[in-house]
Design a protein around this motif. Structure first.
Motif, PDB file in Angstrom:
ATOM      1  N   ASP A 139      -2.353  -3.908  16.815  1.00  0.00           N
ATOM      2  CA  ASP A 139      -2.461  -5.354  16.585  1.00  0.00           C
ATOM      3  C   ASP A 139      -1.654  -5.817  15.375  1.00  0.00           C
ATOM      4  OD1 ASP A 139      -3.928  -4.407  14.430  1.00  0.00           O
ATOM      5  OD2 ASP A 139      -5.747  -5.547  14.898  1.00  0.00           O
ATOM      6  N   GLY A 140      -0.913  -4.895  14.733  1.00  0.00           N
ATOM      7  CA  GLY A 140      -0.102  -5.239  13.577  1.00  0.00           C
ATOM      8  C   GLY A 140      -0.796  -4.975  12.245  1.00  0.00           C
ATOM      9  N   SER A 141      -2.069  -4.604  12.278  1.00  0.00           N
ATOM     10  CA  SER A 141      -2.776  -4.279  11.043  1.00  0.00           C
ATOM     11  C   SER A 141      -2.455  -2.832  10.643  1.00  0.00           C
ATOM     12  CB  SER A 141      -4.276  -4.483  11.206  1.00  0.00           C
ATOM     13  OG  SER A 141      -4.795  -3.579  12.167  1.00  0.00           O
ATOM     14  N   GLN A 142      -2.826  -2.479   9.405  1.00  0.00           N
ATOM     15  CA  GLN A 142      -2.559  -1.138   8.886  1.00  0.00           C
ATOM     16  C   GLN A 142      -3.755  -0.664   8.077  1.00  0.00           C
ATOM     17  OE1 GLN A 142       0.976  -1.308   6.453  1.00  0.00           O
ATOM     18  NE2 GLN A 142       2.066  -2.556   7.944  1.00  0.00           N
ATOM     19  N   PHE A 143      -3.970   0.663   8.053  1.00  0.00           N
ATOM     20  CA  PHE A 143      -4.992   1.251   7.198  1.00  0.00           C
ATOM     21  C   PHE A 143      -4.357   2.374   6.402  1.00  0.00           C
ATOM     22  CE2 PHE A 143      -8.480   4.064   6.045  1.00  0.00           C
ATOM     23  CZ  PHE A 143      -9.353   3.145   5.472  1.00  0.00           C
ATOM     24  N   TRP A 144      -4.464   2.279   5.076  1.00  0.00           N
ATOM     25  CA  TRP A 144      -3.863   3.240   4.150  1.00  0.00           C
ATOM     26  C   TRP A 144      -4.948   4.058   3.462  1.00  0.00           C
ATOM     27  CZ3 TRP A 144       1.482   2.960   2.664  1.00  0.00           C
ATOM     28  CH2 TRP A 144       2.193   1.898   3.261  1.00  0.00           C
ATOM     29  N   THR A 145      -4.772   5.356   3.407  1.00  0.00           N
ATOM     30  CA  THR A 145      -5.577   6.240   2.585  1.00  0.00           C
ATOM     31  C   THR A 145      -4.636   6.731   1.497  1.00  0.00           C
ATOM     32  OG1 THR A 145      -6.866   6.893   4.507  1.00  0.00           O
ATOM     33  CG2 THR A 145      -7.018   8.310   2.568  1.00  0.00           C
ATOM     34  N   VAL A 146      -4.951   6.396   0.232  1.00  0.00           N
ATOM     35  CA  VAL A 146      -3.975   6.557  -0.842  1.00  0.00           C
ATOM     36  C   VAL A 146      -4.518   7.419  -1.969  1.00  0.00           C
ATOM     37  CG1 VAL A 146      -2.495   5.291  -2.463  1.00  0.00           C
ATOM     38  CG2 VAL A 146      -3.173   4.207  -0.313  1.00  0.00           C
ATOM     39  N   HIS A 147      -3.611   8.166  -2.591  1.00  0.00           N
ATOM     40  CA  HIS A 147      -3.902   8.908  -3.813  1.00  0.00           C
ATOM     41  C   HIS A 147      -2.726   8.717  -4.758  1.00  0.00           C
ATOM     42  CE1 HIS A 147      -3.974  12.353  -6.548  1.00  0.00           C
ATOM     43  NE2 HIS A 147      -5.280  12.217  -6.463  1.00  0.00           N
ATOM     44  N   GLY A 148      -3.031   8.279  -5.957  1.00  0.00           N
ATOM     45  CA  GLY A 148      -1.989   8.130  -6.958  1.00  0.00           C
ATOM     46  C   GLY A 148      -1.527   6.705  -7.106  1.00  0.00           C
ATOM     47  N   PRO A 149      -0.547   6.497  -7.970  1.00  0.00           N
ATOM     48  CA  PRO A 149      -0.109   5.133  -8.247  1.00  0.00           C
ATOM     49  C   PRO A 149       0.808   4.586  -7.160  1.00  0.00           C
ATOM     50  CG  PRO A 149       1.205   6.661  -9.541  1.00  0.00           C
ATOM     51  CD  PRO A 149       0.166   7.479  -8.809  1.00  0.00           C
ATOM     52  N   VAL A 150       0.514   3.365  -6.741  1.00  0.00           N
ATOM     53  CA  VAL A 150       1.407   2.639  -5.842  1.00  0.00           C
ATOM     54  C   VAL A 150       1.435   1.181  -6.274  1.00  0.00           C
ATOM     55  CG1 VAL A 150       1.126   4.188  -3.867  1.00  0.00           C
ATOM     56  CG2 VAL A 150      -0.378   2.236  -4.128  1.00  0.00           C
ATOM     57  N   LEU A 151       2.495   0.500  -5.922  1.00  0.00           N
ATOM     58  CA  LEU A 151       2.649  -0.912  -6.235  1.00  0.00           C
ATOM     59  C   LEU A 151       2.129  -1.716  -5.057  1.00  0.00           C
ATOM     60  CD1 LEU A 151       3.729  -3.157  -8.059  1.00  0.00           C
ATOM     61  CD2 LEU A 151       5.978  -2.755  -7.093  1.00  0.00           C
ATOM     62  N   VAL A 152       1.135  -2.560  -5.319  1.00  0.00           N
ATOM     63  CA  VAL A 152       0.513  -3.356  -4.265  1.00  0.00           C
ATOM     64  C   VAL A 152       0.688  -4.834  -4.607  1.00  0.00           C
ATOM     65  CG1 VAL A 152      -1.642  -3.879  -3.050  1.00  0.00           C
ATOM     66  CG2 VAL A 152      -1.208  -1.545  -3.859  1.00  0.00           C
ATOM     67  N   GLY A 153       1.317  -5.553  -3.712  1.00  0.00           N
ATOM     68  CA  GLY A 153       1.441  -6.999  -3.853  1.00  0.00           C
ATOM     69  C   GLY A 153       0.338  -7.669  -3.058  1.00  0.00           C
ATOM     70  N   VAL A 154      -0.400  -8.579  -3.708  1.00  0.00           N
ATOM     71  CA  VAL A 154      -1.525  -9.235  -3.053  1.00  0.00           C
ATOM     72  C   VAL A 154      -1.299 -10.743  -3.060  1.00  0.00           C
ATOM     73  CG1 VAL A 154      -4.022  -9.642  -3.094  1.00  0.00           C
ATOM     74  CG2 VAL A 154      -3.104  -7.407  -3.773  1.00  0.00           C
ATOM     75  N   VAL A 187      -0.774   6.537   6.448  1.00  0.00           N
ATOM     76  CA  VAL A 187      -0.852   5.169   6.957  1.00  0.00           C
ATOM     77  C   VAL A 187      -1.043   5.178   8.467  1.00  0.00           C
ATOM     78  CG1 VAL A 187       0.333   2.950   7.109  1.00  0.00           C
ATOM     79  CG2 VAL A 187       0.695   4.415   5.113  1.00  0.00           C
ATOM     80  N   GLU A 188      -2.028   4.408   8.908  1.00  0.00           N
ATOM     81  CA  GLU A 188      -2.257   4.209  10.338  1.00  0.00           C
ATOM     82  C   GLU A 188      -1.760   2.813  10.698  1.00  0.00           C
ATOM     83  OE1 GLU A 188      -5.881   3.442  13.491  1.00  0.00           O
ATOM     84  OE2 GLU A 188      -6.347   4.384  11.581  1.00  0.00           O
ATOM     85  N   TYR A 189      -0.760   2.754  11.561  1.00  0.00           N
ATOM     86  CA  TYR A 189      -0.225   1.484  12.048  1.00  0.00           C
ATOM     87  C   TYR A 189      -0.936   1.159  13.358  1.00  0.00           C
ATOM     88  CZ  TYR A 189       3.428   2.267   8.638  1.00  0.00           C
ATOM     89  OH  TYR A 189       4.109   2.484   7.464  1.00  0.00           O
ATOM     90  N   ARG A 190      -1.706   0.082  13.362  1.00  0.00           N
ATOM     91  CA  ARG A 190      -2.491  -0.281  14.540  1.00  0.00           C
ATOM     92  C   ARG A 190      -1.673  -1.173  15.473  1.00  0.00           C
ATOM     93  NH1 ARG A 190      -7.039  -1.883  10.356  1.00  0.00           N
ATOM     94  NH2 ARG A 190      -7.960   0.144   9.945  1.00  0.00           N
TER      95      ARG A 190
END
Length: 169
Positions: free
Chosen positions: A111-126, A106-109
């Motif tokens: 400006d408060g934004s984030q960029f995730w590079t993910v592998h595998g199962p994760v729970l994402v709330g949209v 995870v890159e925490y920017r």
């Protein structure tokens, strides 16, 4: 439960209410610190059409800060470890134990934004994003770009989604 050995996460921890990592190093993982996931509640209409409660039943997530911003705050953080979240429809009591044991970088920017590079199962709330409003287990290889306003751009490179609202609705 699945264990992955890529560069790291448990996405759920930060997307759905993690508490800050405890000080110290997790046993057997030099340089890694616990990153516990706190229980969370979401009102009806925010993710699902009904209120939802989430609580870890297995939580072995650890984090490692790889770089920091000039002010000392984390810039790049790796996450890994087993995580199973019990997701409950609090109106009916229906629940599902969701395996969110993926890994992420995870890159925490600034400006408060984030960029995730993910592998595998994760729970994402949209709430607002490229997936419809909901709670999902996203499994595979993908990226997640979260704007400072909370918009989630999920780019599925080789991944699937499992709609948890439908499972417990």
């Amino acid at each position: 439960m699945r264990r992955t050995a890529l560069a790291p996460l448990a996405l759920t921890a930060l997307l759905l209410g993690a508490t800050p990592a405890a000080a110290g190093t997790a046993p057997g993982t030099p340089g890694w610190e616990p990153a516990p996931t706190a229980p969370w509640d979401v009102a009806a209409g925010v993710r699902c059409d009904f209120p939802v409660h989430g609580e870890p039943v297995v939580d072995e997530v650890v984090q490692r800060v790889l770089s920091t911003h000039a002010d000392g705050s984390p810039k790049r953080v790796a996450y890994k470890g087993d995580l199973v979240i019990r997701v409950t429809n609090t109106e009916t009591g229906a629940h599902y134990d969701a395996d969110a044991s993926g890994t992420a970088l995870v890159e925490y920017r600034s400006d408060g934004s984030q960029f995730w590079t993910v592998h595998g199962p994760v729970l994402v709330g949209v709430g607002e994003g490229t997936l419809p409003r909901g709670l999902y287990i996203v499994d595979g290889v993908y990226t997640l770009d979260i704007s400072a306003s909370g918009y989630k751009d999920v780019r599925l490179l080789h991944a699937t989604t499992d709609d948890l609202c439908a499972r417990i609705g």
